[in-house]
Design an enzyme around this catalytic site. Structure first.
Site, PDB file in Angstrom:
ATOM      1  N   CYS A  12       0.864  -1.184   0.000  1.00 16.03           N
ATOM      2  CA  CYS A  12       0.000   0.000   0.000  1.00 16.03           C
ATOM      3  C   CYS A  12       0.905   1.240   0.000  1.00 16.03           C
ATOM      4  CB  CYS A  12      -0.875   0.003   1.248  1.00 16.03           C
ATOM      5  SG  CYS A  12       0.118   0.005   2.752  1.00 16.03           S
ATOM      6  N   HIS A  72       3.390   1.559  11.501  1.00 15.54           N
ATOM      7  CA  HIS A  72       2.197   1.453  12.352  1.00 15.54           C
ATOM      8  C   HIS A  72       2.254   2.381  13.564  1.00 15.54           C
ATOM      9  CE1 HIS A  72       4.802  -2.111  13.395  1.00 15.54           C
ATOM     10  NE2 HIS A  72       4.861  -1.371  14.469  1.00 15.54           N
ATOM     11  N   CYS A  94       2.512   5.808   8.993  1.00 13.02           N
ATOM     12  CA  CYS A  94       1.626   6.002   7.833  1.00 13.02           C
ATOM     13  C   CYS A  94       0.676   7.174   8.103  1.00 13.02           C
ATOM     14  CB  CYS A  94       0.823   4.724   7.603  1.00 13.02           C
ATOM     15  SG  CYS A  94      -0.484   4.961   6.392  1.00 13.02           S
ATOM     16  N   GLU A 124       0.077  -0.814  16.562  1.00 10.61           N
ATOM     17  CA  GLU A 124      -0.642   0.391  16.117  1.00 10.61           C
ATOM     18  C   GLU A 124      -1.641   0.851  17.175  1.00 10.61           C
ATOM     19  OE1 GLU A 124      -3.029   0.176  12.405  1.00 10.61           O
ATOM     20  OE2 GLU A 124      -4.382   1.529  13.474  1.00 10.61           O
ATOM     21  N   THR A 161      -6.816   1.030  12.074  1.00  9.07           N
ATOM     22  CA  THR A 161      -6.995   1.398  10.663  1.00  9.07           C
ATOM     23  C   THR A 161      -7.351   0.222   9.744  1.00  9.07           C
ATOM     24  OG1 THR A 161      -4.621   1.133  10.334  1.00  9.07           O
ATOM     25  CG2 THR A 161      -5.414   3.367  10.763  1.00  9.07           C
ATOM     26  N   SER A 221       0.218 -10.213  10.316  1.00  7.45           N
ATOM     27  CA  SER A 221      -0.218  -8.953   9.703  1.00  7.45           C
ATOM     28  C   SER A 221      -1.721  -8.790   9.917  1.00  7.45           C
ATOM     29  CB  SER A 221       0.121  -8.979   8.201  1.00  7.45           C
ATOM     30  OG  SER A 221      -0.776  -8.184   7.478  1.00  7.45           O
ATOM     31  N   ASN A 223      -3.860  -6.624   8.687  1.00 10.90           N
ATOM     32  CA  ASN A 223      -4.702  -6.416   7.496  1.00 10.90           C
ATOM     33  C   ASN A 223      -4.875  -7.702   6.711  1.00 10.90           C
ATOM     34  OD1 ASN A 223      -3.166  -6.221   4.758  1.00 10.90           O
ATOM     35  ND2 ASN A 223      -1.802  -5.227   6.195  1.00 10.90           N
ATOM     36  N   SER A 265       1.665  -5.739   2.918  1.00 14.34           N
ATOM     37  CA  SER A 265       3.122  -5.791   3.131  1.00 14.34           C
ATOM     38  C   SER A 265       3.788  -6.808   2.216  1.00 14.34           C
ATOM     39  CB  SER A 265       3.436  -6.188   4.573  1.00 14.34           C
ATOM     40  OG  SER A 265       2.628  -5.529   5.477  1.00 14.34           O
TER      41      SER A 265
HETATM   42 FE1  F3S Z   1      -1.282   2.859   6.042  1.00 12.62          FE
HETATM   43 FE2  F3S Z   1      -3.454   1.610   5.328  1.00 12.62          FE
HETATM   44 FE3  F3S Z   1      -1.111   0.786   4.496  1.00 12.62          FE
HETATM   45  S1  F3S Z   1      -3.015   2.398   7.356  1.00 12.62           S
HETATM   46  S2  F3S Z   1       0.294   1.315   6.125  1.00 12.62           S
HETATM   47  S3  F3S Z   1      -2.100   2.737   3.959  1.00 12.62           S
HETATM   48  S4  F3S Z   1      -2.793  -0.511   5.121  1.00 12.62           S
END
Ligand code: F3S
Length: 289
Positions: A12, A72, A94, A124, A161, A221, A223, A265
């Site tokens: 991301c 994070h 981020c 985080e 997040t 992870s 996410n 990631s």
């Molecule tokens: Fe930030 Fe979302 Fe990536 S919080 S680190 S853009 S998964």
């Protein structure tokens, strides 16, 4: 057999940004130390080590002069302490995590108790609570909140997040049902990451069409675990793997449509290896039928 991946895969923008910051830091200063891995991916961490990035698990282990806050984030007290020790602190938090930290700080400064919908053990989430000045808690269960017996009159709700929007909505719903009679003012700040939201929506969409979903990403992870959860909750057989080598032939036997998505990631080369492995298995299965 058809194999399809979601439109969005790989790093991301938050991870790309953190990696760029680290690379620039190593070019400028040589060796640097990060407080925890900058991203949850061993291959990335190994590559960074070659550039001079050392991972430490707490501030006491820092032996050099340059400390990096990972994507994070961290509680503000950590960077203050490091700066007080005379270290240069480089922050790769981020921007989406920063938004959640700022919301927590702003709420606590005007007297709100902050409740974060998230894993209390995730760095985080610990960081966000640090920005709330310790005036808050984190939980994933809107009903099981025994610590809220002494709930203050003003409450602010935020989310980690990378959580799922439907689950955050459900959490808000249970929280309101259970606690609204006891609070005077409730503020909800949507701190969900838009990249994660989009990726989850695409993954659910693909999961609803395929026979089996492969979700690629580190097991630690947040996410990626959420991606695997939402795919499984669509009723689709879902396998969470870290590498292509973990994919088993059995999973594809008798299947006609396979879906692939990745956490944020995951380097593109890992996605390519996964697609290659699936294609090899497909060829092998086609040859035997
Ligand atoms: Fe930030 Fe979302 Fe990536 S919080 S680190 S853009 S998964």
């Amino acid at each position: 057999m058809q194999i399809e991946k979601t439109e969005e895969t790989g790093f991301c923008f938050g991870v790309k940004r953190a990696l760029r910051i680290l690379e620039e830091a190593t070019e400028k200063y040589g060796a640097v130390e990060t407080l925890g891995p900058v991203v949850h991916n061993q291959r990335v961490v190994d590559g960074l080590r070659e550039l001079g990035v050392r991972v430490v698990s707490n501030p006491d282990q820092i032996t050099g002069n340059i400390a990096v806050i990972p994507s994070h984030g961290m509680p503000p007290q950590v960077s203050e302490e490091l700066k007080a020790r005379g270290l240069k602190v480089i922050d790769s938090t981020c921007p989406n995590v920063r938004k959640a930290q700022r919301a927590a700080k702003a709420l606590s400064e005007v007297g709100f108790w902050v409740v974060v919908f998230g894993d209390p053990n995730h760095p985080e989430v610990k960081g966000i609570l640090g920005w709330a000045g310790g005036k808050g808690i984190a939980t994933l269960d809107g009903e099981a909140t025994p610590k809220l017996d002494k709930l203050p009159h003003r409450v602010g709700l935020l989310s980690q997040t990378t959580r799922n929007p439907a689950q955050f909505a459900q959490f808000i719903n249970s929280f309101v049902t259970l606690f609204l009679p006891r609070i005077e003012e409730l503020r909800i700040v949507n701190t969900l990451c838009h990249v994660t939201k989009k990726r989850q929506a695409e993954a659910v969409d693909l999961a609803s069409k395929v026979d089996v979903m492969i979700v690629v990403g580190a097991r630690n992870s947040a996410n990626t675990r959420c991606l695997a959860e939402v795919c499984a909750s669509a009723g689709t057989e879902t396998h969470h793997v870290e590498t292509a080598a973990e994919i088993e032939e059995d999973w594809l036997e008798g299947k006609s449509f396979v879906g692939v998505t990745t956490g944020t990631s995951i380097p593109d080369e890992v996605t390519e290896e996964v697609m290659l492995r699936l294609d090899q298995i497909k060829r092998g299965l086609d040859a035997t039928t």
